[in-house]
Design a protein around this motif. Structure first.
Motif, PDB file in Angstrom:
ATOM      1  N   ALA A  53       0.824  -1.208   0.000  1.00 35.66           N
ATOM      2  CA  ALA A  53       0.000   0.000   0.000  1.00 35.66           C
ATOM      3  C   ALA A  53       0.858   1.258   0.000  1.00 35.66           C
ATOM      4  CB  ALA A  53      -0.944  -0.009   1.207  1.00 35.66           C
ATOM      5  N   ARG A  54       1.892   1.279   0.823  1.00 36.07           N
ATOM      6  CA  ARG A  54       2.763   2.450   0.884  1.00 36.07           C
ATOM      7  C   ARG A  54       3.481   2.683  -0.445  1.00 36.07           C
ATOM      8  NH1 ARG A  54       7.947   2.280   1.230  1.00 36.07           N
ATOM      9  NH2 ARG A  54       7.947   0.176   2.071  1.00 36.07           N
ATOM     10  N   THR A  55       4.061   1.615  -0.997  1.00 29.50           N
ATOM     11  CA  THR A  55       4.828   1.749  -2.230  1.00 29.50           C
ATOM     12  C   THR A  55       3.951   2.199  -3.390  1.00 29.50           C
ATOM     13  OG1 THR A  55       6.392   0.057  -1.497  1.00 29.50           O
ATOM     14  CG2 THR A  55       6.328   0.541  -3.859  1.00 29.50           C
ATOM     15  N   THR A  56       2.789   1.578  -3.537  1.00 27.27           N
ATOM     16  CA  THR A  56       1.928   1.933  -4.656  1.00 27.27           C
ATOM     17  C   THR A  56       1.364   3.342  -4.500  1.00 27.27           C
ATOM     18  OG1 THR A  56       0.043   0.823  -3.574  1.00 27.27           O
ATOM     19  CG2 THR A  56       1.317  -0.456  -5.178  1.00 27.27           C
ATOM     20  N   ALA A  57       1.114   3.773  -3.265  1.00 29.48           N
ATOM     21  CA  ALA A  57       0.613   5.125  -3.054  1.00 29.48           C
ATOM     22  C   ALA A  57       1.647   6.169  -3.452  1.00 29.48           C
ATOM     23  CB  ALA A  57       0.215   5.313  -1.583  1.00 29.48           C
TER      24      ALA A  57
ATOM     25  N   ARG B  65      -2.894  17.225   1.444  1.00 30.34           N
ATOM     26  CA  ARG B  65      -3.803  16.086   1.588  1.00 30.34           C
ATOM     27  C   ARG B  65      -3.121  14.991   2.411  1.00 30.34           C
ATOM     28  NH1 ARG B  65      -6.371  19.480  -0.460  1.00 30.34           N
ATOM     29  NH2 ARG B  65      -7.711  19.425  -2.322  1.00 30.34           N
ATOM     30  N   SER B  66      -3.903  14.056   2.869  1.00 32.11           N
ATOM     31  CA  SER B  66      -3.331  12.907   3.574  1.00 32.11           C
ATOM     32  C   SER B  66      -4.296  11.738   3.527  1.00 32.11           C
ATOM     33  CB  SER B  66      -3.013  13.255   5.035  1.00 32.11           C
ATOM     34  OG  SER B  66      -4.210  13.486   5.773  1.00 32.11           O
ATOM     35  N   LYS B  67      -3.743  10.555   3.605  1.00 29.78           N
ATOM     36  CA  LYS B  67      -4.514   9.325   3.747  1.00 29.78           C
ATOM     37  C   LYS B  67      -3.710   8.348   4.580  1.00 29.78           C
ATOM     38  CE  LYS B  67      -7.289   9.464  -0.507  1.00 29.78           C
ATOM     39  NZ  LYS B  67      -8.589   9.602   0.199  1.00 29.78           N
ATOM     40  N   THR B  68      -4.385   7.646   5.463  1.00 28.51           N
ATOM     41  CA  THR B  68      -3.711   6.578   6.194  1.00 28.51           C
ATOM     42  C   THR B  68      -3.473   5.411   5.250  1.00 28.51           C
ATOM     43  OG1 THR B  68      -5.768   5.514   6.908  1.00 28.51           O
ATOM     44  CG2 THR B  68      -4.855   7.260   8.341  1.00 28.51           C
ATOM     45  N   ILE B  69      -2.607   4.517   5.662  1.00 26.72           N
ATOM     46  CA  ILE B  69      -2.353   3.323   4.859  1.00 26.72           C
ATOM     47  C   ILE B  69      -3.645   2.523   4.696  1.00 26.72           C
ATOM     48  CG2 ILE B  69      -1.142   1.102   4.842  1.00 26.72           C
ATOM     49  CD1 ILE B  69       0.612   3.426   4.038  1.00 26.72           C
ATOM     50  N   GLU B  70      -4.475   2.479   5.721  1.00 25.19           N
ATOM     51  CA  GLU B  70      -5.755   1.779   5.603  1.00 25.19           C
ATOM     52  C   GLU B  70      -6.632   2.442   4.543  1.00 25.19           C
ATOM     53  OE1 GLU B  70      -9.636   0.437   8.268  1.00 25.19           O
ATOM     54  OE2 GLU B  70      -8.270   1.977   9.013  1.00 25.19           O
TER      55      GLU B  70
ATOM     56  N   GLU C 290      -8.140   0.888   1.012  1.00 25.51           N
ATOM     57  CA  GLU C 290      -9.575   0.849   0.752  1.00 25.51           C
ATOM     58  C   GLU C 290      -9.977   1.705  -0.446  1.00 25.51           C
ATOM     59  OE1 GLU C 290     -11.750  -1.093   2.065  1.00 25.51           O
ATOM     60  OE2 GLU C 290     -10.448  -1.955   3.605  1.00 25.51           O
ATOM     61  N   GLU C 291      -9.351   2.867  -0.611  1.00 22.40           N
ATOM     62  CA  GLU C 291      -9.827   3.843  -1.590  1.00 22.40           C
ATOM     63  C   GLU C 291      -9.010   3.889  -2.879  1.00 22.40           C
ATOM     64  OE1 GLU C 291     -10.058   7.629   0.397  1.00 22.40           O
ATOM     65  OE2 GLU C 291     -10.969   6.741   2.187  1.00 22.40           O
ATOM     66  N   TRP C 292      -7.742   3.553  -2.816  1.00 24.83           N
ATOM     67  CA  TRP C 292      -6.891   3.672  -3.998  1.00 24.83           C
ATOM     68  C   TRP C 292      -6.583   2.327  -4.651  1.00 24.83           C
ATOM     69  CZ3 TRP C 292      -2.482   7.832  -3.141  1.00 24.83           C
ATOM     70  CH2 TRP C 292      -3.088   9.099  -3.058  1.00 24.83           C
ATOM     71  N   THR C 293      -6.995   1.248  -4.039  1.00 25.32           N
ATOM     72  CA  THR C 293      -6.725  -0.082  -4.588  1.00 25.32           C
ATOM     73  C   THR C 293      -8.002  -0.628  -5.212  1.00 25.32           C
ATOM     74  OG1 THR C 293      -5.140  -0.441  -2.787  1.00 25.32           O
ATOM     75  CG2 THR C 293      -5.761  -2.358  -4.102  1.00 25.32           C
ATOM     76  N   SER C 294      -7.933  -0.958  -6.486  1.00 18.75           N
ATOM     77  CA  SER C 294      -9.119  -1.456  -7.174  1.00 18.75           C
ATOM     78  C   SER C 294      -9.554  -2.799  -6.604  1.00 18.75           C
ATOM     79  CB  SER C 294      -8.833  -1.591  -8.670  1.00 18.75           C
ATOM     80  OG  SER C 294      -7.901  -2.644  -8.895  1.00 18.75           O
ATOM     81  N   GLN C 295     -10.805  -3.141  -6.825  1.00 19.15           N
ATOM     82  CA  GLN C 295     -11.320  -4.410  -6.332  1.00 19.15           C
ATOM     83  C   GLN C 295     -10.567  -5.576  -6.959  1.00 19.15           C
ATOM     84  OE1 GLN C 295     -13.422  -4.860  -3.846  1.00 19.15           O
ATOM     85  NE2 GLN C 295     -13.120  -7.076  -4.043  1.00 19.15           N
TER      86      GLN C 295
ATOM     87  N   GLY D 265      -3.810  17.003  -6.293  1.00 15.86           N
ATOM     88  CA  GLY D 265      -5.092  16.865  -5.591  1.00 15.86           C
ATOM     89  C   GLY D 265      -5.829  15.614  -5.991  1.00 15.86           C
ATOM     90  N   ILE D 266      -5.275  14.460  -5.670  1.00 13.84           N
ATOM     91  CA  ILE D 266      -5.905  13.177  -6.015  1.00 13.84           C
ATOM     92  C   ILE D 266      -6.345  12.458  -4.754  1.00 13.84           C
ATOM     93  CG2 ILE D 266      -4.666  12.918  -8.172  1.00 13.84           C
ATOM     94  CD1 ILE D 266      -2.671  11.149  -6.832  1.00 13.84           C
TER      95      ILE D 266
END
Length: 439
Positions: free
Chosen positions: A102-106, A385-390, A394-399, A438-439
């Motif tokens: 998650a960290r690397t892909t973000a 902006r900020s997002k937690t790893i969680e 949940e939000e940036w990883t496709s199903q 701003g993503i």
């Protein structure tokens, strides 16, 4: 989850290890950077043991990245070359591997957005990775097999001299890496700031024409020191051609020995700190992955100030750090680190997501947000902006991608994952025309 400290992993092990139950992981690369970093000017000798502890986490960090690669979370053919740990590298816990993913892909997503936004910059753009250590992002960007051509990208890495020397040795001696980068050339710079072992290579692939890697051997504390106000000179002490010296007495009896003694006792004028090939006129992205958090808040702010005042046009920043030290899990996380004599001073100041975003706004990122400067505060106004790893998971990883990752290995500790991933954050900011993160 067990209540004992050693049983609780944390995302520091994304670059660290789960060994003996403890946790380390610092990309304190450059400040007490990862790898074998040296000490900057004025660093107290009492900090040597702490520096060594942080520096030693680079190997752990590389092995954790390699674990995620071996299992299939990440595609990084260079992780094993930099880790140099062979096939017997430790396998990390599933929640750690997912955190690495998650960290690397973000961060990759934000880096790609910056590079896409600045593709038309005629003179190029630059990325500065603080405490880069054995990080492979520059190699992945400049690889001949990279999916996107990245022309005119000047990639800077800053780390302690010993770490830079190690990376140079690996690149020079590894045929697979020499297909990405030209033979490293040593660069003379930063000696007056305690630096050394800097080097430079060019991207080999034609699709990345004009792209270069500059690796600067420097303790980040030297950058912080360069931003501190200079001490006022005592009355009657001029600046001469040989530096500071006592002004001549009325009878002109001051000896050369007296002047030399005075030169060593008076505060010296600071030499301006410059990084070779860091262009103040190029759009720039700063990356700090668990690096600035090891510094006192004032020093971390001084480093940000160095770049915000040096870079004139568009500037972006991406920071990855822990948060929430005051709840039960956070206290255990801090305790785990303390057991390894690792401290994160900024964690006590930037405790929540709002604190991290405020930190960037106060540094000049997104100061005009909400004043009609572009969508989401983008364009000329910038944003934070900020997002937690969680949240990233949940939000940036496709199903579809979630299903692929879930199939790699079982994740039974769902609650532990949510708890752990909620205590690490990616915070990013931007300012200036032509860049909108701003993503």
């Amino acid at each position: 989850m067990s209540g004992t400290a050693p049983s609780i992993p944390n995302l520091l092990t994304l670059r660290g290890r789960i060994g003996g139950g403890g946790v380390t992981r610092g990309r304190y690369r450059g400040v007490i950077h990862r790898g074998g970093r040296g000490h900057g000017p004025g660093a107290p000798s009492a900090s040597a043991a702490h520096d060594a502890t942080i520096q030693g986490t680079d190997t752990d960090a590389a092995v954790s990245r390699l674990s995620a690669v071996h299992i299939g979370y990440l595609d990084d053919p260079y992780a094993e070359l930099l880790a140099q740990s062979g096939a017997g590298a430790a396998r990390r816990l599933p929640i750690i591997n997912r955190g690495s993913y998650a960290r690397t892909t973000a961060i990759d997503k934000l880096v790609d957005k910056f590079l896409d936004d600045t593709e038309s910059s005629p003179e190029g753009r630059q990325i500065v990775s603080l405490g880069a250590g054995t990080d492979t992002r520059s190699l992945r960007l400049f690889s001949p097999s990279a999916p996107t051509p990245r022309k005119r990208v000047i990639y800077h890495e800053i780390d302690f001299p010993a770490m830079c020397e190690k990376k140079q040795r690996i690149v020079r001696g590894t045929a697979q890496l020499r297909s990405i980068l030209s033979d490293p050339e040593s660069v003379e710079e930063l000696s007056q700031h305690g630096g050394g072992n800097s080097w430079h290579s060019k991207a080999v692939a034609e699709k990345h024409e004009g792209s270069e890697l500059w690796v600067h051997g420097l303790d980040l504390r030297a950058i912080a020191a360069s931003q501190q106000p200079q001490q006022p000179l005592p009355p009657g002490v001029p600046i001469g051609s040989r530096g500071l010296h006592a002004s001549p007495s009325a009878n002109d009896s001051t000896t050369q020995q007296d002047q030399q003694t005075e030169e060593t006792t008076q505060p010296q004028q600071k030499e301006p700190l410059t990084l070779t090939s860091l262009n103040p006129n190029l759009p720039t992205l700063i990356i700090s992955e668990c690096c600035l958090c090891y510094l006192p808040p004032s020093a971390a702010s001084s480093i940000l100030s160095f770049f915000t005042t040096t870079i004139h046009p568009s500037l972006g920043i991406v920071i990855y750090e822990p948060i929430k030290p005051d709840d039960a899990f956070g206290k255990m996380m801090v305790s785990n680190l303390a057991a390894r004599e690792i401290k994160m001073p900024t964690l006590e100041v930037y405790k929540e997501a709002e604190d991290q975003e405020r930190r960037l706004r106060e540094a000049g990122f997104g100061a005009d947000e909400g004043k009609g400067k572009g969508k989401g505060g983008g364009g000329g106004g910038g944003g934070a902006r900020s997002k937690t790893i969680e949240q990233i998971w949940e939000e940036w990883t496709s199903q579809e991608e979630k299903e692929r990752v879930d199939a790699l290995e079982g994740l039974d500790e769902v609650e532990e994952w949510k708890l752990l991933a909620g205590h690490y954050i990616v915070v990013w900011g931007w300012r200036g025309e032509g860049v909108d993160l701003g993503i």
